[in-house]
Motif scaffolding. Structure first.
Motif, PDB file in Angstrom:
ATOM      1  N   ALA A  48       0.862  -1.121   0.232  1.00  0.00           N
ATOM      2  CA  ALA A  48      -0.058  -0.012  -0.040  1.00  0.00           C
ATOM      3  C   ALA A  48       1.042   1.141   0.005  1.00  0.00           C
ATOM      4  CB  ALA A  48      -1.071  -0.100   1.322  1.00  0.00           C
ATOM      5  N   GLU A  49       0.331   2.380  -0.471  1.00  0.00           N
ATOM      6  CA  GLU A  49       1.168   3.726  -0.362  1.00  0.00           C
ATOM      7  C   GLU A  49       0.226   4.805  -0.103  1.00  0.00           C
ATOM      8  OE1 GLU A  49       2.959   5.147  -4.101  1.00  0.00           O
ATOM      9  OE2 GLU A  49       1.160   4.910  -5.046  1.00  0.00           O
ATOM     10  N   LEU A  50       0.591   5.742   0.410  1.00  0.00           N
ATOM     11  CA  LEU A  50       0.099   6.859   0.997  1.00  0.00           C
ATOM     12  C   LEU A  50       0.906   8.237   0.455  1.00  0.00           C
ATOM     13  CD1 LEU A  50      -2.180   8.451   2.866  1.00  0.00           C
ATOM     14  CD2 LEU A  50      -0.274   8.273   4.645  1.00  0.00           C
ATOM     15  N   ARG A  51       0.105   9.069  -0.038  1.00  0.00           N
ATOM     16  CA  ARG A  51       0.817  10.343  -0.493  1.00  0.00           C
ATOM     17  C   ARG A  51       0.153  11.282   0.131  1.00  0.00           C
ATOM     18  NH1 ARG A  51       4.077  11.363  -6.112  1.00  0.00           N
ATOM     19  NH2 ARG A  51       4.377  13.501  -5.476  1.00  0.00           N
ATOM     20  N   GLN A  52       0.401  12.233   0.875  1.00  0.00           N
ATOM     21  CA  GLN A  52      -0.221  13.366   1.578  1.00  0.00           C
ATOM     22  C   GLN A  52       0.471  14.642   1.607  1.00  0.00           C
ATOM     23  OE1 GLN A  52      -1.578  11.548   5.167  1.00  0.00           O
ATOM     24  NE2 GLN A  52      -2.670  13.379   5.553  1.00  0.00           N
ATOM     25  N   SER A  53      -0.427  15.647   1.698  1.00  0.00           N
ATOM     26  CA  SER A  53       0.601  17.115   1.850  1.00  0.00           C
ATOM     27  C   SER A  53      -0.188  17.787   2.993  1.00  0.00           C
ATOM     28  CB  SER A  53       0.061  17.854   0.521  1.00  0.00           C
ATOM     29  OG  SER A  53       0.534  17.328  -0.675  1.00  0.00           O
ATOM     30  N   PHE A  54       0.910  18.774   3.609  1.00  0.00           N
ATOM     31  CA  PHE A  54       0.739  19.376   4.873  1.00  0.00           C
ATOM     32  C   PHE A  54       1.170  20.667   4.563  1.00  0.00           C
ATOM     33  CE2 PHE A  54       1.020  14.950   5.931  1.00  0.00           C
ATOM     34  CZ  PHE A  54       0.024  14.724   6.998  1.00  0.00           C
ATOM     35  N   ALA A  55       0.432  21.620   5.110  1.00  0.00           N
ATOM     36  CA  ALA A  55       1.002  22.876   5.198  1.00  0.00           C
ATOM     37  C   ALA A  55       1.049  23.768   6.566  1.00  0.00           C
ATOM     38  CB  ALA A  55      -0.213  23.814   4.436  1.00  0.00           C
ATOM     39  N   LYS A  56       1.999  24.771   6.711  1.00  0.00           N
ATOM     40  CA  LYS A  56       2.040  25.363   8.046  1.00  0.00           C
ATOM     41  C   LYS A  56       2.757  26.776   7.616  1.00  0.00           C
ATOM     42  CE  LYS A  56       4.102  25.429  12.720  1.00  0.00           C
ATOM     43  NZ  LYS A  56       4.801  24.453  13.671  1.00  0.00           N
ATOM     44  N   ASP A  57       2.393  28.000   8.045  1.00  0.00           N
ATOM     45  CA  ASP A  57       3.141  29.105   8.003  1.00  0.00           C
ATOM     46  C   ASP A  57       3.543  29.181   6.397  1.00  0.00           C
ATOM     47  OD1 ASP A  57       2.809  29.685  10.548  1.00  0.00           O
ATOM     48  OD2 ASP A  57       4.449  28.662  11.297  1.00  0.00           O
ATOM     49  N   GLY A  58       2.849  29.100   5.396  1.00  0.00           N
ATOM     50  CA  GLY A  58       3.061  29.137   4.037  1.00  0.00           C
ATOM     51  C   GLY A  58       4.083  28.164   3.461  1.00  0.00           C
ATOM     52  N   ARG A  59       4.413  27.248   4.236  1.00  0.00           N
ATOM     53  CA  ARG A  59       5.355  26.161   3.826  1.00  0.00           C
ATOM     54  C   ARG A  59       4.579  24.795   3.410  1.00  0.00           C
ATOM     55  NH1 ARG A  59      10.861  27.015   3.705  1.00  0.00           N
ATOM     56  NH2 ARG A  59      10.551  25.331   2.155  1.00  0.00           N
ATOM     57  N   GLU A  60       4.788  24.006   2.460  1.00  0.00           N
ATOM     58  CA  GLU A  60       4.082  22.918   2.222  1.00  0.00           C
ATOM     59  C   GLU A  60       5.278  21.687   2.073  1.00  0.00           C
ATOM     60  OE1 GLU A  60       0.711  23.312  -0.796  1.00  0.00           O
ATOM     61  OE2 GLU A  60       2.377  24.318  -1.745  1.00  0.00           O
ATOM     62  N   VAL A  61       4.786  20.697   2.717  1.00  0.00           N
ATOM     63  CA  VAL A  61       5.585  19.429   2.864  1.00  0.00           C
ATOM     64  C   VAL A  61       4.787  18.265   2.629  1.00  0.00           C
ATOM     65  CG1 VAL A  61       6.735  17.883   4.527  1.00  0.00           C
ATOM     66  CG2 VAL A  61       6.985  20.369   4.752  1.00  0.00           C
ATOM     67  N   GLY A  62       5.349  17.426   1.769  1.00  0.00           N
ATOM     68  CA  GLY A  62       4.923  16.186   1.219  1.00  0.00           C
ATOM     69  C   GLY A  62       5.385  14.958   2.036  1.00  0.00           C
ATOM     70  N   LEU A  63       4.352  13.860   2.140  1.00  0.00           N
ATOM     71  CA  LEU A  63       4.605  12.779   3.032  1.00  0.00           C
ATOM     72  C   LEU A  63       4.459  11.642   2.032  1.00  0.00           C
ATOM     73  CD1 LEU A  63       5.279  11.525   5.618  1.00  0.00           C
ATOM     74  CD2 LEU A  63       3.006  11.282   5.995  1.00  0.00           C
ATOM     75  N   TYR A  64       5.191  10.832   1.843  1.00  0.00           N
ATOM     76  CA  TYR A  64       5.031   9.607   1.067  1.00  0.00           C
ATOM     77  C   TYR A  64       5.389   8.431   1.859  1.00  0.00           C
ATOM     78  CZ  TYR A  64       5.529   5.948  -2.776  1.00  0.00           C
ATOM     79  OH  TYR A  64       5.431   4.920  -3.277  1.00  0.00           O
ATOM     80  N   VAL A  65       4.477   7.393   1.868  1.00  0.00           N
ATOM     81  CA  VAL A  65       4.880   6.323   2.850  1.00  0.00           C
ATOM     82  C   VAL A  65       4.471   5.170   1.818  1.00  0.00           C
ATOM     83  CG1 VAL A  65       4.131   4.846   4.779  1.00  0.00           C
ATOM     84  CG2 VAL A  65       4.083   7.200   4.911  1.00  0.00           C
ATOM     85  N   ALA A  66       5.644   4.301   1.600  1.00  0.00           N
ATOM     86  CA  ALA A  66       5.251   2.929   0.722  1.00  0.00           C
ATOM     87  C   ALA A  66       5.149   1.754   1.980  1.00  0.00           C
ATOM     88  CB  ALA A  66       6.156   2.698  -0.153  1.00  0.00           C
TER      89      ALA A  66
END
Length: 189
Positions: free
Chosen positions: A36-54
């Motif tokens: 299974a895989e997960l791809r998600q995005s997060f934001a804080k204070d105008g910055r974006e971070v991606g999270l990928y889990v396999a």
């Protein structure tokens, strides 16, 4: 199926991943054979971070986490190139750990990437340690559940400290990632 990871410490899950940087849609870690895989995005204070889990379970040849075929970017990929690699200290689930830091040059944006391996509830940056833990776990009947964890963020032209952004993200969100991975492992037993 991996459950979505809840935001924490001001990091909020977003529905539109990296809206300002469309080129990021062309990048994903080149890992194969996952359950299974997960791809998600997060934001804080105008910055974006991606999270990928396999997530890997019932690993066998061709369907294993640690193998030479599984890489962050392939040498044949003409759009993305790995240009730097180092180790950085991060806080994972309340404790210090090293993470592999990679810088990727892309068609219109560069990426800062942190990579970790999760094996039976323990995290490491080393593929060799991950492979050894998998062997040990199998030998003693603990199974072979494991996961690749990748956090990434665009490097703006100002070249601010994107490693600090990723460290802050992992510090805040890692307990939720860890809970999700442990729950996934427990659901299979």
């Amino acid at each position: 199926i991996l459950a979505a990871v809840a935001g924490a410490d001001g990091w909020t899950a977003t529905t539109a991943p990296f809206a300002a940087v469309a080129e990021l849609a062309s990048w994903t870690p080149r890992y194969l054979g996952y359950t299974a895989e997960l791809r998600q995005s997060f934001a804080k204070d105008g910055r974006e971070v991606g999270l990928y889990v396999a997530y890997y379970r019932q690993q066998e040849r061709g369907r294993e986490l640690v193998t030479s075929r599984n890489v962050i970017v392939t040498s044949e990929d003409w759009r993305w190139k790995q240009v730097a690699r180092s180790m950085v200290d991060v806080e994972w689930n309340g404790g210090p750990i090293g993470a592999e830091s990679l810088e990727l040059a892309g068609p219109a944006v560069d990426l800062e990437v942190l990579r970790l391996y999760w094996v039976q509830g323990r995290v490491t940056a080393s593929p060799y340690v991950a492979k050894a833990r998998l062997a040990w776990s199998r030998l003693f009947g603990g199974g072979d559940d494991a996961a690749l964890i990748v956090a990434y963020t665009p490097k703006p032209a100002s070249r601010d400290d994107t490693k600090a952004v990723l460290r802050q993200f992992l510090q805040g969100v890692s307990p939720n990632v860890d809970r999700m991975l442990n729950a996934t492992r427990e659901a299979s037993q």
